[in-house]
Write a protein that holds these residues in place. Sequence first.
Motif, PDB file in Angstrom:
ATOM      1  N   ASP A  46     -34.924 -29.030 -37.294  1.00 19.53           N
ATOM      2  CA  ASP A  46     -33.684 -28.350 -36.921  1.00 19.53           C
ATOM      3  C   ASP A  46     -32.509 -29.322 -36.865  1.00 19.53           C
ATOM      4  O   ASP A  46     -31.402 -29.013 -37.329  1.00 19.53           O
ATOM      5  N   GLU A  50     -29.074 -29.196 -39.188  1.00 20.22           N
ATOM      6  CA  GLU A  50     -27.727 -29.154 -38.619  1.00 20.22           C
ATOM      7  C   GLU A  50     -26.861 -30.275 -39.210  1.00 20.22           C
ATOM      8  O   GLU A  50     -25.671 -30.063 -39.504  1.00 20.22           O
ATOM      9  N   SER A 203     -34.140 -21.692 -45.532  1.00 19.56           N
ATOM     10  CA  SER A 203     -33.506 -20.812 -44.557  1.00 19.56           C
ATOM     11  C   SER A 203     -33.469 -19.359 -44.995  1.00 19.56           C
ATOM     12  O   SER A 203     -33.011 -18.505 -44.239  1.00 19.56           O
TER      13      SER A 203
END
Length: 311
Positions: A46, A50, A203
């Motif tokens: 994660d 980001e 994603s």
Amino acid sequence: MSQIPSLDIRRFDSDRDAFVAELGAAYREWGFCGISGHGISPALIDGAYEAFKAFFALPEATKRKYHVPGSGGARGYTPFGIETAKDSKYADLKEFYHVGRELPAGSKYAVVMPPNLWPEEVPSFKHYAYELYEALDALGSRVLSALALHIGLSADYFADKTNNGNSILRPIHYPPITADNIPNVRAGAHEDINFITLLVGASAAGLEVKSQKGDWVPFTSEADTIVVNIGDMLQRLSNHVYPSTTHRVVNPPGEAARKPRYSTPYFLHPNPDFLIETLPGCISADNPNRYPTPITSHEYLMERLREIKLV
């Protein structure tokens, strides 16, 4: 197998013979397999995503500071619309960034493996990208150990052939598609160049794999599963015992196309001077040697980069 399987790699330690047999069977049929139980933390994945999203959100002029024209995109940024699948008329709908291996001082491979470029505008990029690079490199080595055992080699066969591999972590951004009926797709039908590819945390849906029957099979893995597929170098080394399967990333229908897509493959390569010479154990009367002339992995890589218009 009617669908691409997923296997828990922890069984490589607890149930090795059965795991190796199942993994080998999956790759012989599909060239693809999902790998769970890999131990790479969600926080790392994660955090990396980001950081990658933050980079791709930068102004175009800022991102182009990290583009090195004439380098084949070996390190740093490759802008939108450059890479083109082999034999495709249209460029892929993506931009990406390449992170490579950090070499020790004086390495003989420095002539073909340039230093990394780190975007100063996103301070967390370097930390997360290289930690993810090393985690995927270690996981890929475990997968290769199992594949080696499946074809009668020692578990450590690939260890000294990939320890300085020209492997690449490639964060990809597929921007929103704002026009209808465009001929381009996010990634045209292709095969990967390297030994194996590990795809972490895509994603959105879109990945499709071509079956041996010629059907396109969607493969969207569970959140904690890493998709691992065979590349052309391993197909060549194994005389097609392990097939490098054609795959693509299609444009989603309707409003889903208006959303960006992010994915991060890790392309595990052998050392640049590794000689890709057909493994004797993969040659038989039914499967004669398809590649009597060996080639180094770096020479092979450069051939393929020219084909996809990166050099």
